[in-house]
Design an enzyme around this catalytic site. Structure first.
Site, PDB file in Angstrom:
ATOM      1  N   LYS A  34       0.832  -1.206   0.000  1.00 44.95           N
ATOM      2  CA  LYS A  34       0.000   0.000   0.000  1.00 44.95           C
ATOM      3  C   LYS A  34       0.874   1.268   0.000  1.00 44.95           C
ATOM      4  O   LYS A  34       2.089   1.209   0.248  1.00 44.95           O
ATOM      5  CB  LYS A  34      -0.914  -0.029   1.225  1.00 44.95           C
ATOM      6  CG  LYS A  34      -2.046  -1.080   1.158  1.00 44.95           C
ATOM      7  CD  LYS A  34      -2.750  -1.112   2.510  1.00 44.95           C
ATOM      8  CE  LYS A  34      -4.001  -1.931   2.516  1.00 44.95           C
ATOM      9  NZ  LYS A  34      -4.587  -1.943   3.900  1.00 44.95           N
ATOM     10  N   TYR A  84     -12.522  -2.296  -2.536  1.00 44.14           N
ATOM     11  CA  TYR A  84     -12.982  -2.226  -1.150  1.00 44.14           C
ATOM     12  C   TYR A  84     -14.509  -2.150  -1.046  1.00 44.14           C
ATOM     13  O   TYR A  84     -15.035  -1.665  -0.044  1.00 44.14           O
ATOM     14  CB  TYR A  84     -12.318  -1.042  -0.447  1.00 44.14           C
ATOM     15  CG  TYR A  84     -10.892  -1.329   0.007  1.00 44.14           C
ATOM     16  CD1 TYR A  84     -10.595  -2.471   0.770  1.00 44.14           C
ATOM     17  CD2 TYR A  84      -9.845  -0.467  -0.304  1.00 44.14           C
ATOM     18  CE1 TYR A  84      -9.299  -2.739   1.188  1.00 44.14           C
ATOM     19  CE2 TYR A  84      -8.537  -0.736   0.123  1.00 44.14           C
ATOM     20  CZ  TYR A  84      -8.278  -1.876   0.866  1.00 44.14           C
ATOM     21  OH  TYR A  84      -6.997  -2.148   1.303  1.00 44.14           O
ATOM     22  N   PHE A  97     -14.753   3.900   8.407  1.00 44.43           N
ATOM     23  CA  PHE A  97     -13.396   4.135   7.904  1.00 44.43           C
ATOM     24  C   PHE A  97     -13.311   4.114   6.373  1.00 44.43           C
ATOM     25  O   PHE A  97     -12.240   4.360   5.811  1.00 44.43           O
ATOM     26  CB  PHE A  97     -12.415   3.103   8.489  1.00 44.43           C
ATOM     27  CG  PHE A  97     -12.718   1.655   8.157  1.00 44.43           C
ATOM     28  CD1 PHE A  97     -12.316   1.099   6.944  1.00 44.43           C
ATOM     29  CD2 PHE A  97     -13.405   0.851   9.059  1.00 44.43           C
ATOM     30  CE1 PHE A  97     -12.592  -0.227   6.645  1.00 44.43           C
ATOM     31  CE2 PHE A  97     -13.684  -0.487   8.763  1.00 44.43           C
ATOM     32  CZ  PHE A  97     -13.276  -1.018   7.548  1.00 44.43           C
ATOM     33  N   ARG A 100      -1.472 -14.075   4.419  1.00 39.34           N
ATOM     34  CA  ARG A 100      -2.133 -13.349   5.516  1.00 39.34           C
ATOM     35  C   ARG A 100      -1.300 -13.460   6.793  1.00 39.34           C
ATOM     36  O   ARG A 100      -1.174 -12.510   7.561  1.00 39.34           O
ATOM     37  CB  ARG A 100      -3.536 -13.917   5.784  1.00 39.34           C
ATOM     38  CG  ARG A 100      -4.537 -13.765   4.663  1.00 39.34           C
ATOM     39  CD  ARG A 100      -5.247 -12.463   4.602  1.00 39.34           C
ATOM     40  NE  ARG A 100      -6.089 -12.156   5.731  1.00 39.34           N
ATOM     41  CZ  ARG A 100      -6.820 -11.039   5.814  1.00 39.34           C
ATOM     42  NH1 ARG A 100      -6.786 -10.153   4.818  1.00 39.34           N
ATOM     43  NH2 ARG A 100      -7.558 -10.787   6.867  1.00 39.34           N
ATOM     44  N   THR A 135      -4.960  -7.470  10.872  1.00 38.84           N
ATOM     45  CA  THR A 135      -5.313  -6.166  10.306  1.00 38.84           C
ATOM     46  C   THR A 135      -4.807  -5.003  11.155  1.00 38.84           C
ATOM     47  O   THR A 135      -4.279  -4.025  10.634  1.00 38.84           O
ATOM     48  CB  THR A 135      -6.855  -6.077  10.162  1.00 38.84           C
ATOM     49  OG1 THR A 135      -7.294  -7.185   9.379  1.00 38.84           O
ATOM     50  CG2 THR A 135      -7.268  -4.783   9.516  1.00 38.84           C
ATOM     51  N   ARG A 191       3.032  -6.353   9.489  1.00 39.80           N
ATOM     52  CA  ARG A 191       2.256  -5.282  10.140  1.00 39.80           C
ATOM     53  C   ARG A 191       2.769  -5.022  11.562  1.00 39.80           C
ATOM     54  O   ARG A 191       2.730  -3.892  12.037  1.00 39.80           O
ATOM     55  CB  ARG A 191       0.772  -5.619  10.109  1.00 39.80           C
ATOM     56  CG  ARG A 191       0.174  -5.392   8.708  1.00 39.80           C
ATOM     57  CD  ARG A 191      -1.162  -6.054   8.556  1.00 39.80           C
ATOM     58  NE  ARG A 191      -1.883  -5.614   7.360  1.00 39.80           N
ATOM     59  CZ  ARG A 191      -3.036  -6.137   6.968  1.00 39.80           C
ATOM     60  NH1 ARG A 191      -3.600  -7.106   7.663  1.00 39.80           N
ATOM     61  NH2 ARG A 191      -3.625  -5.684   5.870  1.00 39.80           N
ATOM     62  N   ASN A 250      -1.595   0.248   7.608  1.00 36.09           N
ATOM     63  CA  ASN A 250      -1.135  -1.112   7.911  1.00 36.09           C
ATOM     64  C   ASN A 250      -0.399  -1.781   6.748  1.00 36.09           C
ATOM     65  O   ASN A 250      -0.292  -3.003   6.686  1.00 36.09           O
ATOM     66  CB  ASN A 250      -2.280  -1.968   8.460  1.00 36.09           C
ATOM     67  CG  ASN A 250      -3.381  -2.179   7.443  1.00 36.09           C
ATOM     68  OD1 ASN A 250      -3.333  -1.630   6.342  1.00 36.09           O
ATOM     69  ND2 ASN A 250      -4.358  -2.997   7.795  1.00 36.09           N
ATOM     70  N   HIS A 283      -2.077  -5.250   1.678  1.00 34.76           N
ATOM     71  CA  HIS A 283      -3.347  -5.959   1.506  1.00 34.76           C
ATOM     72  C   HIS A 283      -3.031  -7.378   1.077  1.00 34.76           C
ATOM     73  O   HIS A 283      -2.094  -7.597   0.301  1.00 34.76           O
ATOM     74  CB  HIS A 283      -4.209  -5.289   0.424  1.00 34.76           C
ATOM     75  CG  HIS A 283      -5.388  -6.141   0.039  1.00 34.76           C
ATOM     76  ND1 HIS A 283      -6.565  -6.131   0.758  1.00 34.76           N
ATOM     77  CD2 HIS A 283      -5.542  -7.071  -0.936  1.00 34.76           C
ATOM     78  CE1 HIS A 283      -7.399  -7.015   0.216  1.00 34.76           C
ATOM     79  NE2 HIS A 283      -6.803  -7.598  -0.806  1.00 34.76           N
ATOM     80  N   GLU A 289     -10.200 -10.779  -6.753  1.00 39.56           N
ATOM     81  CA  GLU A 289      -9.213  -9.696  -6.699  1.00 39.56           C
ATOM     82  C   GLU A 289      -8.113  -9.873  -7.748  1.00 39.56           C
ATOM     83  O   GLU A 289      -7.684  -8.899  -8.367  1.00 39.56           O
ATOM     84  CB  GLU A 289      -8.613  -9.600  -5.292  1.00 39.56           C
ATOM     85  CG  GLU A 289      -9.631  -9.100  -4.273  1.00 39.56           C
ATOM     86  CD  GLU A 289      -9.135  -9.118  -2.835  1.00 39.56           C
ATOM     87  OE1 GLU A 289      -9.912  -8.723  -1.945  1.00 39.56           O
ATOM     88  OE2 GLU A 289      -7.973  -9.532  -2.596  1.00 39.56           O
TER      89      GLU A 289
HETATM   90  P1  IDP Z   1      -7.487  -6.696   5.917  1.00 41.91           P
HETATM   91  O1  IDP Z   1      -6.738  -5.691   5.074  1.00 41.91           O
HETATM   92  O2  IDP Z   1      -6.607  -7.297   6.991  1.00 41.91           O
HETATM   93  O3  IDP Z   1      -8.199  -7.738   5.104  1.00 41.91           O
HETATM   94  P2  IDP Z   1     -10.106  -5.495   6.389  1.00 41.91           P
HETATM   95  O4  IDP Z   1     -10.915  -5.684   7.611  1.00 41.91           O
HETATM   96  O5  IDP Z   1     -10.573  -6.162   5.140  1.00 41.91           O
HETATM   97  O6  IDP Z   1      -8.598  -5.882   6.749  1.00 41.91           O
HETATM   98  O7  IDP Z   1     -10.006  -3.930   6.131  1.00 41.91           O
HETATM   99  C1  IDP Z   1      -9.463  -3.429   4.927  1.00 41.91           C
HETATM  100  C2  IDP Z   1      -8.539  -2.297   5.244  1.00 41.91           C
HETATM  101  O8  IDP Z   1      -9.293  -1.209   5.746  1.00 41.91           O
HETATM  102  C3  IDP Z   1      -7.494  -2.574   6.329  1.00 41.91           C
HETATM  103  O9  IDP Z   1      -6.360  -3.245   5.846  1.00 41.91           O
HETATM  104  C4  IDP Z   1      -7.177  -1.173   6.776  1.00 41.91           C
HETATM  105  O10 IDP Z   1      -6.296  -0.521   5.834  1.00 41.91           O
HETATM  106  C5  IDP Z   1      -8.516  -0.488   6.683  1.00 41.91           C
HETATM  107  N1  IDP Z   1      -9.237  -0.526   7.970  1.00 41.91           N
HETATM  108  C6  IDP Z   1      -9.918  -1.552   8.512  1.00 41.91           C
HETATM  109  N2  IDP Z   1     -10.446  -1.220   9.704  1.00 41.91           N
HETATM  110  C7  IDP Z   1     -10.111   0.072   9.911  1.00 41.91           C
HETATM  111  C8  IDP Z   1     -10.368   1.002  10.971  1.00 41.91           C
HETATM  112  O11 IDP Z   1     -11.012   0.700  11.970  1.00 41.91           O
HETATM  113  N3  IDP Z   1      -9.850   2.257  10.802  1.00 41.91           N
HETATM  114  C9  IDP Z   1      -9.132   2.625   9.718  1.00 41.91           C
HETATM  115  N4  IDP Z   1      -8.869   1.791   8.713  1.00 41.91           N
HETATM  116  C10 IDP Z   1      -9.338   0.522   8.786  1.00 41.91           C
HETATM  117 MG    MG Z   2      -9.819  -7.625   3.840  1.00 40.02          MG
END
Ligand code: IDP
Ligand code: MG
Length: 189
Positions: A47, A87, A95, A123, A129, A140, A150, A153, A164
């Site tokens: 990212k 997304y 968010f 993962r 996450t 991470r 973070n 992806h 994807e």
């Molecule tokens: P993942 O990337 O581990 O699959 P997801 O829950 O699918 O996590 O969320 C997608 C992305 O959205 C996360 O990687 C992060 O960049 C962002 N994200 C998720 N939850 C939050 C939050 O509570 N605040 C800000 N950004 C968030």
């Molecule tokens: Mg995800």
């Protein structure tokens, strides 16, 4: 009951697609037929924050060292339309607007990696996450502090991986190749 596609037709199918055809058409779980059936492909994004911080090489190196095989890579800007499709599942969450700003803010390195059970393995390499909850040694954890920065992806399951990979890459960009070390990394080779 149709036999599986052969030759060029077969090699053009991604491993997940191959597994589905085997299961649907032969009525058996693919792993009982082919040792390669647990070969998975997954989408990885380095990212904008990780690109800006000079961590592309570090993240690629970790996936390479793990034994995963690169299938495709492109360094690119992410426009709003692609960000919204990628997304879509998060639309409506608090968010979401910030997430779209983040992913479109600067270029990303988009990649496809493959290997046995690659979806879970990647993962795991990336970590949870929320960086504060990610296991020590994961990307991470080692490079992050906040969920909104973070770093990476990675697809979270077989269905999202297939979607994807197809969203980010054309079929002709996916490179089928073998490494001479494959038999030292993949038990079934
Ligand atoms: P993942 O990337 O581990 O699959 P997801 O829950 O699918 O996590 O969320 C997608 C992305 O959205 C996360 O990687 C992060 O960049 C962002 N994200 C998720 N939850 C939050 C939050 O509570 N605040 C800000 N950004 C968030
Ligand atoms: Mg995800």
């Amino acid at each position: 009951m149709r036999s599986k596609p052969t030759g060029a037709e077969w090699s053009r199918l991604d491993p997940i697609g191959r597994g589905r055809i085997i299961e649907a058409e032969l009525g058996v779980r693919p792993e009982f037929l082919f040792a390669e059936a647990n070969l998975e492909r997954t989408l990885v994004l380095v990212k904008p924050d990780a690109v800006q911080r000079g961590l592309m090489g570090e993240i690629v190196a970790r996936l390479e060292r793990r034994g995963l095989r690169l299938v495709a890579a492109r360094f690119q800007r992410v426009d709003r339309a692609l960000a919204e499709r990628h997304y879509a599942v998060h639309k409506g969450k608090p968010f979401y607007p910030g997430l779209l700003d983040y992913i479109t803010s600067s270029p990303v390195l988009a990649m496809v990696w493959e290997g046995p059970n690659a979806i879970g393995a990647v993962r795991q390499t990336m970590g949870s996450t929320r960086p504060a909850e990610a296991a020590p040694g994961s990307v991470r954890h080692d490079f992050g502090l906040e969920v909104g920065r973070n770093l990476t992806h990675a697809s979270d399951g077989p269905d999202t991986a297939l979607e994807e990979v197809n969203l980010w890459f054309r079929p002709d960009e996916l490179v089928d190749w073998e490494r001479s070390v494959d038999r030292w990394v993949f038990e079934s080779k």
